[in-house]
Design a protein around this motif. Sequence first.
Motif, short mmCIF file in Angstrom:
data_model
loop_
_atom_site.label_atom_id
_atom_site.label_comp_id
_atom_site.label_asym_id
_atom_site.label_seq_id
_atom_site.Cartn_x
_atom_site.Cartn_y
_atom_site.Cartn_z
N GLU A 376 0.82 -1.21 0.00
CA GLU A 376 0.00 0.00 0.00
C GLU A 376 0.85 1.27 0.00
OE1 GLU A 376 -3.29 2.06 -0.54
OE2 GLU A 376 -3.22 -0.13 -0.42
N ASN A 377 1.96 1.24 0.75
CA ASN A 377 2.80 2.44 0.84
C ASN A 377 3.72 2.64 -0.37
OD1 ASN A 377 4.50 0.27 1.38
ND2 ASN A 377 5.76 1.42 2.84
N GLN A 378 3.59 1.76 -1.37
CA GLN A 378 4.45 1.88 -2.55
C GLN A 378 3.77 2.52 -3.75
OE1 GLN A 378 5.54 -2.29 -2.99
NE2 GLN A 378 7.36 -2.04 -1.70
N TRP A 379 2.45 2.66 -3.70
CA TRP A 379 1.74 3.21 -4.87
C TRP A 379 2.13 4.65 -5.15
CZ3 TRP A 379 -0.25 0.21 -8.32
CH2 TRP A 379 -0.75 -1.04 -7.96
N ASP A 380 2.32 5.46 -4.11
CA ASP A 380 2.71 6.86 -4.33
C ASP A 380 4.08 6.94 -5.00
OD1 ASP A 380 0.37 7.85 -3.28
OD2 ASP A 380 1.19 8.18 -1.27
N ILE A 381 4.98 6.04 -4.63
CA ILE A 381 6.30 6.00 -5.26
C ILE A 381 6.17 5.67 -6.74
CG2 ILE A 381 8.53 4.82 -5.31
CD1 ILE A 381 8.29 6.57 -2.90
N LEU A 382 5.31 4.69 -7.05
CA LEU A 382 5.12 4.31 -8.45
C LEU A 382 4.56 5.48 -9.26
CD1 LEU A 382 3.65 0.70 -8.04
CD2 LEU A 382 5.93 1.32 -8.86
N ARG A 383 3.60 6.20 -8.71
CA ARG A 383 3.03 7.35 -9.42
C ARG A 383 4.10 8.40 -9.68
NH1 ARG A 383 -0.89 6.32 -5.31
NH2 ARG A 383 -2.70 5.19 -6.19
N GLU A 384 4.96 8.62 -8.69
CA GLU A 384 6.02 9.62 -8.82
C GLU A 384 7.02 9.24 -9.90
OE1 GLU A 384 9.66 11.37 -6.06
OE2 GLU A 384 7.80 10.68 -5.09
N VAL A 385 7.42 7.96 -9.93
CA VAL A 385 8.37 7.50 -10.93
C VAL A 385 7.75 7.57 -12.33
CG1 VAL A 385 9.72 5.54 -11.76
CG2 VAL A 385 9.62 6.04 -9.31
N HIS A 386 6.47 7.22 -12.45
CA HIS A 386 5.81 7.26 -13.76
C HIS A 386 5.79 8.68 -14.32
CE1 HIS A 386 3.32 6.07 -17.02
NE2 HIS A 386 2.24 6.72 -16.61
N GLN A 387 5.71 9.67 -13.45
CA GLN A 387 5.71 11.06 -13.90
C GLN A 387 7.11 11.57 -14.19
OE1 GLN A 387 3.05 13.04 -14.60
NE2 GLN A 387 1.76 11.24 -14.22
N SER A 388 8.07 11.25 -13.30
CA SER A 388 9.41 11.83 -13.40
C SER A 388 10.38 11.01 -14.23
CB SER A 388 9.99 12.03 -12.01
OG SER A 388 10.26 10.78 -11.40
N LYS A 389 10.12 9.71 -14.35
CA LYS A 389 11.03 8.76 -15.01
C LYS A 389 12.37 8.65 -14.27
CE LYS A 389 7.86 8.60 -18.15
NZ LYS A 389 6.79 7.59 -18.07
N LYS A 390 12.34 9.01 -12.98
CA LYS A 390 13.54 8.93 -12.15
C LYS A 390 13.21 8.14 -10.89
CE LYS A 390 15.13 13.53 -13.61
NZ LYS A 390 15.48 14.90 -13.14
N ILE A 391 14.26 7.60 -10.25
CA ILE A 391 14.07 6.92 -8.97
C ILE A 391 15.01 7.52 -7.94
CG2 ILE A 391 13.33 4.74 -10.01
CD1 ILE A 391 16.12 3.64 -9.33
N LYS A 392 14.58 7.43 -6.69
CA LYS A 392 15.44 7.80 -5.57
C LYS A 392 16.12 6.55 -5.05
CE LYS A 392 12.37 11.60 -4.23
NZ LYS A 392 11.46 12.13 -3.18
N ASN A 393 17.18 6.77 -4.32
CA ASN A 393 17.97 5.63 -3.81
C ASN A 393 17.41 5.20 -2.46
OD1 ASN A 393 19.93 3.70 -3.56
ND2 ASN A 393 21.52 5.11 -2.89
N GLY A 394 16.14 4.72 -2.47
CA GLY A 394 15.50 4.31 -1.24
C GLY A 394 15.17 2.83 -1.22
N GLN A 395 14.88 2.31 -0.05
CA GLN A 395 14.60 0.89 0.09
C GLN A 395 13.35 0.48 -0.68
OE1 GLN A 395 15.06 -0.72 4.07
NE2 GLN A 395 13.33 -2.11 3.77
N ILE A 396 12.34 1.35 -0.73
CA ILE A 396 11.12 1.04 -1.47
C ILE A 396 11.40 0.93 -2.95
CG2 ILE A 396 8.84 1.90 -2.12
CD1 ILE A 396 8.52 3.06 0.63
N GLU A 397 12.18 1.89 -3.49
CA GLU A 397 12.51 1.83 -4.90
C GLU A 397 13.30 0.57 -5.24
OE1 GLU A 397 11.88 6.20 -4.01
OE2 GLU A 397 12.76 4.46 -3.01
N ARG A 398 14.23 0.21 -4.37
CA ARG A 398 15.02 -1.01 -4.62
C ARG A 398 14.14 -2.25 -4.60
NH1 ARG A 398 18.47 1.70 -1.00
NH2 ARG A 398 18.13 0.18 0.68
N SER A 399 13.18 -2.26 -3.68
CA SER A 399 12.26 -3.38 -3.62
C SER A 399 11.42 -3.47 -4.88
CB SER A 399 11.35 -3.23 -2.39
OG SER A 399 10.37 -4.25 -2.36
#
Length: 432
Positions: A376-399
């Motif tokens: 559940e806490n990963q959907w906001d990250i997915l929306r952000e990446v879909h818009q920016s085409k970038k990832i942060k160096n966080g545990q959620i992104e790595r997962s």
Amino acid sequence: MISPEEMEDLLDEMYNNFAPTPLQPGDPRYVDCRSVRGDEDVVKDLGRTVRRSQAFTYQLYSGHRGSGKTTELLRLKKDLEDRGHKVVYFAADEEDLSVQDAQYTDILLACTRHLLQDLKNADSKPILSWLQDRSQKLKEVMLTEITTDELTLEVGLQEFAKLTAAVRMEPGQRQKIRDLVEPHTETLIEALNALIKDGTKHLQENTQLLVIADNLDRIVPIFRENGRSNHEEIFLDRHEQLKALNCHIIYTVPISLIYSSGSTELHVDYDGIPQVLPSIMVRQKNNDPDDKGLNILRNMIELRIPEHLRTVLVPEVFESEQVLQELCLMSGGYVRDLAQLMQEAINQTDTLPIGARAVQRAADNLRDVYRRAVKENQWDILREVHQSKKIKNGQIERSLLFSRCLLEYRYFDDNRDKQTWYDVHPVLWKEL
């Protein structure tokens, strides 16, 4: 007019042709994808390092599971062997370790078994002596007879096969075997290096010995209470031991580790920048379809269907270009999902051509798989990446990279600069 029985046989043949398995070198179904993968070429990028270096090299290779790494590593193996080099290749998860629970000692035992097996002309006495010295304790741990008298190469191989099989399949014995081996890893490495030294005497002059430990990228991440992962414990904390063998080695590593805080350590601890095999770029950064990548996937499909249908892919296999393109786009350029989407679309088809409804059903089923992988806490990250085409160096992104909910792409811009970008797997776009 094709009969119902002939149609069923044709669909069966097509279904099995799309089994998501690695291709052997020379397989006519192989498609060169370098132009839509940032010009990545394992034969050039990793192979030249092995051939040219006078010192032993220890390289890392990564990418999403099912992206084609094994196919590329087998190409590298064939290329080096054609040049006279010796390559010891093994897929560690098939016989040697459990990806759900793996540690460094499991990898060392796997390397031991395969080097002993492939360097048959080498003097195996150091390895057999190491095994013999621990035979009684191994017997107690594994509850099986360990041959101690006149230990031969054949018997030694059998005993190491028992060890790695137990590590992989027997959780109750796994840690006991590790506890037994761990205090003696230094002497095992010494014995292995003696084996390697003798084995390389039998190689041609100016040839190299390379070990490829494949499928280590499948090791599932486990995070300790201190926040450190088992990936970091294996490939960072144990890098000295992983580099202790006196031969060239390529380890496959989880893509999530490449994007961890330890990425700079990997660069320092191993040779060169870790190579990553990205997905095939079927869309551009602005989400428009990429014709070059789509043509690559179309070619992959053509080479897996019966030859008489290849020139009539549309409308004999797919009812329209739109249906074919939709299937390719929904794969995200991820080769395993392309194969599985095709298999599922075939399963949804009673008679060719494959229609829009079959492709939609296949995509819906795949979406269910990926949706369940997102917390559940990963959907906001997915929306952000879909818009920016970038990832942060966080545990959620790595997962999300490890679970393939996020995919990596590479291309060269107009200035010939390599660009890397990321996006959510297309089957999840409806959920964003």
